[in-house]
Design an enzyme around this catalytic site. Structure first.
Site, short mmCIF file in Angstrom:
data_model
loop_
_atom_site.label_atom_id
_atom_site.label_comp_id
_atom_site.label_asym_id
_atom_site.label_seq_id
_atom_site.Cartn_x
_atom_site.Cartn_y
_atom_site.Cartn_z
N LYS A 22 -6.22 2.51 2.80
CA LYS A 22 -5.17 2.97 3.46
C LYS A 22 -3.70 2.78 2.90
CE LYS A 22 -3.41 -0.56 6.27
NZ LYS A 22 -2.01 -0.90 6.21
N ASN A 23 -3.85 1.91 2.17
CA ASN A 23 -2.32 1.41 1.48
C ASN A 23 -2.02 2.33 0.25
OD1 ASN A 23 -1.95 -0.36 3.35
ND2 ASN A 23 -2.25 -2.22 2.15
N CYS A 144 8.25 -8.22 12.39
CA CYS A 144 6.95 -8.09 12.02
C CYS A 144 6.03 -9.28 12.22
CB CYS A 144 6.73 -7.53 10.57
SG CYS A 144 5.21 -7.54 10.06
N ARG A 149 10.11 -9.51 6.37
CA ARG A 149 10.02 -8.43 5.84
C ARG A 149 11.32 -7.71 5.77
NH1 ARG A 149 4.00 -5.81 7.17
NH2 ARG A 149 4.48 -5.05 5.17
N ASP A 334 -3.51 -9.76 1.50
CA ASP A 334 -4.46 -8.96 2.46
C ASP A 334 -5.99 -9.45 2.79
OD1 ASP A 334 -2.16 -7.68 3.10
OD2 ASP A 334 -2.78 -5.71 2.17
N ARG A 426 -6.23 0.12 12.96
CA ARG A 426 -5.15 0.54 12.01
C ARG A 426 -5.65 0.78 10.62
NH1 ARG A 426 0.12 -2.55 12.57
NH2 ARG A 426 0.79 -0.94 10.90
#
Ligand code: EPZ
Length: 447
Positions: A22-23, A144, A149, A334, A426
């Site tokens: 995803k990233n 967030c 952030r 993560d 997501r």
């Protein structure tokens, strides 16, 4: 709203194919703004964030086709192979789909609040739009769940390249009427997003840019490789100093998204949690060596193979570990929530220090609902081992926290229901299918 129901206690055995990251996919899609020619991405995962970014880029003029079908233009159903954010529902293209993105003309340089506030990474359109069009108006992302952030590093970096930046009604307004100019950009803190943003912008700046204290994440390397295929002159990606020699224009290219190291680490921890043996097909150990080292220290067997990584825990107790999160090549933030879940079952007390985001502990209270004992003191969590986890209703406000609750549910006694599944959609492609194929009792309850 969809929920995930899990009946815990089943060991995991089998094979899980690892999806594209995803990233990396998100900044790679954004890189399509840099050229009027067509960018083709292979191994794109079917995720709600990818769909949303497709729509955002559509507003700017990017034409997106997925497996040959138009996906974000007028008349398109917005599907991209994901229906209503439900990853996996229509996923005919697995494993990995092919996206064609083409921004022949940029029709709008504004990224509105209702889009950027839903997905922070869409803020990264700022650099590419500015570099190609000489102007951009991008909403500040706002609050967030995992911390404040800020975006100061992004703005500082683009200002160094000559942008004039002001804040107007919640929007960042950036102008560079005569184009951007290369410069030395020194980040005081490592930022993945600011590195992507400045690296992409610098590809079209005049002269040389050197980004110092750059993020070294594999996704940065993957994006730099794509930009190079598009004609950018970049070196040093994967080190703390990235050099970019600006060029006048970039061209189309074909590029493959690298495997998702966070998905890999998540399933590795799930197997460590339940016991069993699972082959993570397509995973690359070098992308998450720090996390694999921690798992080995905890007593998990990790065997790199030609086509992936085999993870096993058969009978051995889990040992406790003490870990701090850090930018790559350190232990990734993560995977922090997933490791914390695992440590609730270790033989002894563990500590986990979160150094990247100041508020990334929302899973702690939810894990407590399942019977975990975790104490928080500032940035450090102390986890008592040998918890007897018992199923309950839980929810989380962040993607990785949500998946840590799924992992807990896989090992808990009885039934766990994870609410707010849209967080999982997501970032985890076909989560329930991948786990149930390995013997987990897990299903999605719709509505
Ligand atoms: C990326 O976010 C990832 N997102 C995050 O993954 C990941 O957790 C994070 O990097 C750290 O690895 C994507 O790649 C789409 P940062 P990013 O800028 O780029 C501070 C997930 O679950 N900072 O590296 O937004 C910031 O507050 C997501 O997939 C500033 O102070 O993270 C943080 O403390 C969540 N000023 C630290 O730097 C800035 O201008 C690192 O953030 C920018 C960042």
């Amino acid at each position: 709203m969809d929920r995930i129901r899990i009946v815990g206690g089943k060991r995991l055995n089998g094979t899980i194919p690892i999806s594209g990251a995803k990233n990396a996919t998100l900044p790679l899609m954004i890189a399509s703004l840099l050229t009027p020619e067509r960018l083709t991405l292979e191994n794109v995962p079917s995720l709600a964030d990818v769909v949303l970014l497709g729509r955002i880029l559509g507003n700017h003029g990017v034409d997106l086709t997925v497996q040959g079908k138009r996906a974000n233009g007028p008349g398109a159903n917005g599907g991209n192979g994901v229906a209503n954010g439900h990853a996996g529902a229509n996923n005919h293209g697995f494993p990995g789909r092919i996206f064609h993105l083409q921004a022949e003309e940029i029709v709008d340089t504004t990224a509105p609040y209702d889009m950027v506030s839903r997905m922070r990474a869409s803020f990264w359109v700022l650099g590419p739009l500015l570099a190609r069009m000489g102007e951009a108006r991008v909403s500040l992302p706002g609050g967030c769940a995992i911390g404040t952030r800020p975006v100061d590093l992004h703005l500082m970096g683009l200002e160094k390249l000559g942008a004039e930046i002001s804040i107007d009604e919640g929007y960042v307004v950036a102008r560079a009427p005569k184009g951007l100019s290369g410069n030395r950009v020194v980040f005081e803190k490592v930022s993945v997003g600011a590195t992507h943003n400045v690296m992409m912008a610098a590809t079209l700046a005049k002269g040389e840019t050197v980004i110092e204290n750059a993020a070294r994440e594999p996704e940065i390397v993957n994006v730099a490789e794509c930009l190079r295929a598009m004609g950018a002159v970049i070196s040093g990606e994967g080190t703390a100093a990235i050099r970019i020699q600006g060029v006048d224009t970039l061209r189309g290219a074909r590029h493959r998204v690298l495997p998702d190291r966070i998905e890999t680490g998540t399933y590795a921890m799930a197997v460590a949690m339940t016991g069993g043996e699972v082959h993570l097909e397509g995973a690359e150990p070098a992308l998450l060596q720090a996390a694999l080292d921690v798992l080995v220290e905890a007593g998990v067997s990790i065997t790199p193979k030609n086509d992936g990584i085999t993870v096993a825990r058969n009978g051995h107790a889990l040992r406790s570990v003490n870990v701090s999160t850090a930018p790559f090549p350190g232990f990734p933030t993560d995977l922090q929530a997933q490791l914390m879940t695992l440590m609730t079952r270790a033989d002894g007390t563990s500590t986990i220090r979160e150094t990247i985001f100041e508020n990334r502990f929302m899973h702690v209270q939810e894990l407590a609902r399942l019977g975990a004992e975790i104490k928080l003191d500032g940035d450090t969590a102390t986890i008592s081992g040998n918890a007897h986890l018992k199923g309950a209703q839980v929810m989380a406000t962040d993607l990785r926290a949500s998946v840590s609750l799924v992992i807990a549910g896989l090992a808990a006694e009885g039934e766990t229901t994870v609410n707010r599944v849209y967080h999982l959609d997501r970032g985890f492609e076909r989560l329930e299918q991948k786990l149930s194929a390995c013997g987990a009792e897990i299903e999605r309850l719709t509505g």
